[in-house]
Structures are given as C-alpha cells and as structure tokens.
Design a protein around this motif. Structure first.
Motif, PDB file in Angstrom:
ATOM      1  N   LEU A 267      28.995  56.141  42.003  1.00 20.85           N
ATOM      2  CA  LEU A 267      28.814  57.100  43.085  1.00 20.85           C
ATOM      3  C   LEU A 267      29.874  56.917  44.162  1.00 20.85           C
ATOM      4  N   ASN A 268      30.019  55.705  44.659  1.00 24.95           N
ATOM      5  CA  ASN A 268      30.947  55.466  45.765  1.00 24.95           C
ATOM      6  C   ASN A 268      31.786  54.229  45.525  1.00 24.95           C
ATOM      7  N   VAL A 269      33.050  54.325  45.853  1.00 27.20           N
ATOM      8  CA  VAL A 269      33.954  53.179  45.910  1.00 27.20           C
ATOM      9  C   VAL A 269      34.502  53.118  47.330  1.00 27.20           C
ATOM     10  N   LEU A 270      34.383  51.959  47.961  1.00 27.86           N
ATOM     11  CA  LEU A 270      34.883  51.752  49.321  1.00 27.86           C
ATOM     12  C   LEU A 270      35.921  50.645  49.298  1.00 27.86           C
ATOM     13  N   SER A 271      36.883  50.745  50.195  1.00 25.00           N
ATOM     14  CA  SER A 271      37.924  49.721  50.260  1.00 25.00           C
ATOM     15  C   SER A 271      38.490  49.637  51.665  1.00 25.00           C
ATOM     16  N   GLU A 272      38.769  48.424  52.098  1.00 28.77           N
ATOM     17  CA  GLU A 272      39.580  48.270  53.293  1.00 28.77           C
ATOM     18  C   GLU A 272      40.993  48.757  52.965  1.00 28.77           C
ATOM     19  N   PRO A 273      41.644  49.455  53.883  1.00 28.81           N
ATOM     20  CA  PRO A 273      42.988  49.964  53.599  1.00 28.81           C
ATOM     21  C   PRO A 273      43.921  48.860  53.109  1.00 28.81           C
ATOM     22  N   GLY A 274      44.651  49.152  52.030  1.00 32.12           N
ATOM     23  CA  GLY A 274      45.572  48.186  51.452  1.00 32.12           C
ATOM     24  C   GLY A 274      44.983  47.334  50.349  1.00 32.12           C
ATOM     25  N   HIS A 275      43.668  47.421  50.124  1.00 33.15           N
ATOM     26  CA  HIS A 275      43.009  46.607  49.095  1.00 33.15           C
ATOM     27  C   HIS A 275      42.491  47.458  47.937  1.00 33.15           C
ATOM     28  N   GLU A 276      42.941  48.704  47.840  1.00 32.68           N
ATOM     29  CA  GLU A 276      42.390  49.609  46.822  1.00 32.68           C
ATOM     30  C   GLU A 276      42.612  49.094  45.403  1.00 32.68           C
ATOM     31  N   VAL A 277      43.802  48.580  45.111  1.00 29.22           N
ATOM     32  CA  VAL A 277      44.082  48.091  43.750  1.00 29.22           C
ATOM     33  C   VAL A 277      43.177  46.905  43.418  1.00 29.22           C
ATOM     34  N   GLU A 278      43.018  45.977  44.348  1.00 32.57           N
ATOM     35  CA  GLU A 278      42.131  44.836  44.113  1.00 32.57           C
ATOM     36  C   GLU A 278      40.702  45.282  43.848  1.00 32.57           C
ATOM     37  N   VAL A 279      40.230  46.247  44.630  1.00 34.87           N
ATOM     38  CA  VAL A 279      38.849  46.705  44.491  1.00 34.87           C
ATOM     39  C   VAL A 279      38.638  47.369  43.133  1.00 34.87           C
ATOM     40  N   VAL A 280      39.555  48.247  42.740  1.00 36.91           N
ATOM     41  CA  VAL A 280      39.394  48.954  41.466  1.00 36.91           C
ATOM     42  C   VAL A 280      39.486  47.990  40.298  1.00 36.91           C
ATOM     43  N   GLU A 281      40.436  47.057  40.321  1.00 39.71           N
ATOM     44  CA  GLU A 281      40.551  46.078  39.234  1.00 39.71           C
ATOM     45  C   GLU A 281      39.294  45.220  39.142  1.00 39.71           C
ATOM     46  N   ALA A 282      38.800  44.768  40.276  1.00 39.81           N
ATOM     47  CA  ALA A 282      37.592  43.946  40.270  1.00 39.81           C
ATOM     48  C   ALA A 282      36.381  44.748  39.811  1.00 39.81           C
ATOM     49  N   MET A 283      36.318  46.021  40.181  1.00 41.40           N
ATOM     50  CA  MET A 283      35.211  46.878  39.761  1.00 41.40           C
ATOM     51  C   MET A 283      35.199  47.038  38.242  1.00 41.40           C
ATOM     52  N   PHE A 284      36.355  47.307  37.652  1.00 39.68           N
ATOM     53  CA  PHE A 284      36.405  47.469  36.197  1.00 39.68           C
ATOM     54  C   PHE A 284      36.066  46.157  35.488  1.00 39.68           C
ATOM     55  N   ALA A 285      36.522  45.042  36.008  1.00 44.32           N
ATOM     56  CA  ALA A 285      36.195  43.748  35.400  1.00 44.32           C
ATOM     57  C   ALA A 285      34.695  43.495  35.462  1.00 44.32           C
ATOM     58  N   GLU A 286      34.061  43.866  36.563  1.00 38.75           N
ATOM     59  CA  GLU A 286      32.615  43.693  36.702  1.00 38.75           C
ATOM     60  C   GLU A 286      31.862  44.553  35.704  1.00 38.75           C
ATOM     61  N   PHE A 287      32.287  45.801  35.542  1.00 37.39           N
ATOM     62  CA  PHE A 287      31.621  46.691  34.585  1.00 37.39           C
ATOM     63  C   PHE A 287      31.751  46.168  33.166  1.00 37.39           C
ATOM     64  N   GLU A 288      32.941  45.727  32.819  1.00 39.39           N
ATOM     65  CA  GLU A 288      33.160  45.214  31.464  1.00 39.39           C
ATOM     66  C   GLU A 288      32.330  43.966  31.210  1.00 39.39           C
ATOM     67  N   ALA A 289      32.306  43.055  32.171  1.00 32.78           N
ATOM     68  CA  ALA A 289      31.561  41.803  32.004  1.00 32.78           C
ATOM     69  C   ALA A 289      30.061  42.038  31.908  1.00 32.78           C
ATOM     70  N   SER A 290      29.564  43.094  32.540  1.00 27.32           N
ATOM     71  CA  SER A 290      28.124  43.364  32.510  1.00 27.32           C
ATOM     72  C   SER A 290      27.709  44.256  31.351  1.00 27.32           C
ATOM     73  N   GLY A 291      28.639  44.530  30.415  1.00 27.25           N
ATOM     74  CA  GLY A 291      28.270  45.177  29.161  1.00 27.25           C
ATOM     75  C   GLY A 291      28.405  46.682  29.102  1.00 27.25           C
ATOM     76  N   HIS A 292      29.010  47.302  30.082  1.00 30.48           N
ATOM     77  CA  HIS A 292      29.192  48.748  30.016  1.00 30.48           C
ATOM     78  C   HIS A 292      30.285  49.101  29.008  1.00 30.48           C
TER      79      HIS A 292
END
Length: 357
Positions: A267-292
C-alpha cells in the motif's frame, strides 16, 4: 447518499460490478455504511452522491470517501472517488448529472486511483488531469513459477493450493540458480521492525513533510484507515514495518498485505529523502525472506529511480489515476510531481475490489 439508500446502492453495485441482479448481502450493506457514511471525516457535503430518476428509483451513484490532506501546510478536504455506477443506459443521464455536480462544486481535491479508460476520458473532458506515473503498478517477481501458480489459482480457485506451491518450489529453485537477478539484494542496509499506529503515523508525518500536497490524517482517521484495510483478509494480513539504519534511525516504512507463497500487495512505501534505494532494496529482501513469490504496488515519481535500479522490476497499467481541483496550488503540486498519495489514500485496500462475489 443517506443510510436509507444503501440497499438500492448495494443492488446497483451488484449489477454494475458483479453482473448479477440481486439484493445486496447484509455484509455488503454494512460495509458501505462503514466506508462511506461512518468515516471520521464524513460530512454530507463531502460524501457520496446518488441520482433518482422520475420514478424515484436510484439509477446511478458515486461513492466518495472524504480524506484530510495538506497543501503547503494548509488543511483541505480531499474526496477519494471510488465506484461510479449506473443502471445501464437508463442510468447514463443520472451519471452525467452526478459528474457535472462534482465539477461545479469547486472541489479542493477530488481524485480516483482506479478509473477505467472511459472514466479517464470524462475526467479529462471535464478539465481534470491524469497522472501517468501513479497510473502504473510496479511488479517485482522473486519466484516466477510460484507467481504463475498464484494467477492460476485466481482463475481456478478449486485447485489444491499446497500441492501447487510444493510443485512450484523445485522449478523456482532451478530458475533462481539460472537467473541470479531474480533474488533480491541479500545484504540490505537496515533492519525492519514491526510498527504500531503511533510510530507509523509519525513516519508519515516526517517522511512526507517535503511534499507540498500530502495526507494530513488525524490519529483517529489513520487508525480507522488501518483497521478498515486490515478487514480485507482476502489480500492477506495487513503488516506495518519501519526500516532502521545501523544507528537505529528511522529511514523508511512500509505497509503491505502479507501472504506467504503469494504476492505482497504494498500500500505505502515511505522514505527519508536520499534513502529511497536503501528502502526499496531492503523491502524486496524482506518480502523474499518471508516467502512471497512477488510484490506489487502503486508507482510514484519519488520511487522510480530506486525501483529501476533494483532490476527485474516491471510496470503495468493499474487503472488511471485522475484528479480535479479548483486550487492553483494543488495543480502546481501535481504538475511538478510534488505530491504524495499512496495506497492508504486509495481504494486498493477496499473489499469492494476483492469481495462480495
């Protein structure tokens, strides 16, 4: 629209969106009441509209959900326009009157994130705008066979889900060895922690403060939105997390429907300015690790660079994001991509899209 109209509106909903001519269930009537007559920001002036024909029967309706927004630190009432429905050709005249009533009401900010091509044409003809980036859905696949099996289950729900998941696993393992880019970055620069409503609302307030146009939810409205979204169990378990860096500083947040062996609906992705790449990479790693098997969500201009850099991200039309306003400052924010909307301020979490079949 008033409480006494809900039975007729529910019947019209079934006819327009479920192609069945039957009375609405009690559950549907109760949900319409909850969503469109009982939200914290509901007022009759900013609520839903119905049209009655000469015989007094409702032949068209537009469901609207009022929401609090800010434009350059000034609070306005936005209206999320959801289901727009008519009783076939007989309801077209009423639908046209409803559309005209919206245009002449001097709206501060009216928007829809899921308009059809025909509806988008009407928005544009009436002086509105279509936002091309927000009309896209980003998609990231981690396990392609599992994702394909999920699509098959959607069309053939009687198939055995555990068997399909077991059958997909070895094929996906082989595919991931042959195409390492399917895997998410394995060393994300941060850690996710579960967030309660207070912490999440704080992230919304701080991480969207640099946008001129953004939601301005009170705690009551924010909690109501989270609880309403969580009731859509068909999409999974609503999950809220905050991303902390090595110094335990909050640099991102994510709200999504968690459903292992299925697609994560973000639904929502939030990021402090300048950290968008870190947030998206970490989000995808979390989804993969949790079995999606995959993930998807609304595209937004501030996220595009990060999404494109991760690789294996594709985009598809999700329905047209259309808006209209009589305010110059809102138009300027839209033109310069200086706005934050996101999934909670949309109908992507609504049970009207997935339930009441």
């Amino acid at each position: 629209m008033s409480w006494g109209d809900l039975e007729d509106v529910g019947r019209l909903f079934n006819q327009a969106f479920r192609q069945v001519a039957k009375a609405p269930s009690r559950d549907l009537v109760a949900y319409l009441d909850h969503l469109f007559l009982s939200s914290p920001n509901y007022t009759e002036e900013a609520g839903s509209l119905v049209h009655r024909n000469a015989a007094g029967r409702i032949d068209s309706a537009l469901l609207a959900l009022p929401m609090a927004f800010e434009i350059e630190n000034r609070r306005i009432t936005a209206r999320l326009l959801c289901a727009f429905m008519a009783d076939g050709r007989a309801g077209l005249a009423g639908a046209a009157r409803i559309a005209r009533a919206i245009r002449v009401s001097n709206p501060e900010f009216c928007f829809s994130d899921n308009a059809s091509p025909v509806s988008a044409d009407h928005w544009m003809a009436g002086g509105g705008s279509m936002l091309p980036v927000q009309s896209l859905e980003w998609r990231r696949t981690f396990r392609p066979t599992g994702a394909m099996m999920e699509r098959i289950r959607t069309k053939l729900p009687w198939l055995n889900e555990p068997f399909l998941s077991i059958a997909a696993y070895p094929v996906d393992q082989m595919a991931r060895r042959m195409m390492p880019s399917l895997a998410a970055r394995q060393e994300p620069r941060g850690r996710w922690v579960t967030a309660d409503a207070d912490r999440l609302l704080h992230c919304f307030q701080t991480m969207t403060r640099h946008f001129s146009l953004r939601p301005s939810w009170s705690k009551d409205e924010f909690v109501w939105l989270l609880e309403s979204a969580a009731s859509n169990r068909m999409q999974g378990t609503l999950t809220s997390k905050v991303l902390l860096d090595r110094e335990d500083k909050e640099i991102g947040a994510c709200i999504y429907f968690h459903s292992p062996r299925r697609t994560a609906h973000v639904l929502n992705v939030l990021s402090e300015p300048g950290h968008e790449v870190e947030v998206v990479e970490a989000m995808f790693a979390e989804f993969e690790a949790s079995g999606h098997v995959a993930a998807r969500g609304m595209a937004q201009p501030f996220l595009m660079n990060a999404l494109l850099r991760t690789g294996r991200t594709s985009f598809a039309n999700r329905g047209y994001f259309c808006m209209t306003t009589d305010r110059k400052d809102v138009r300027n924010a839209v033109v310069h991509d200086d706005l934050y909307v996101g999934g909670l301020a949309s109908e992507s979490w609504s049970r009207l899209l997935t339930d009441f079949r």
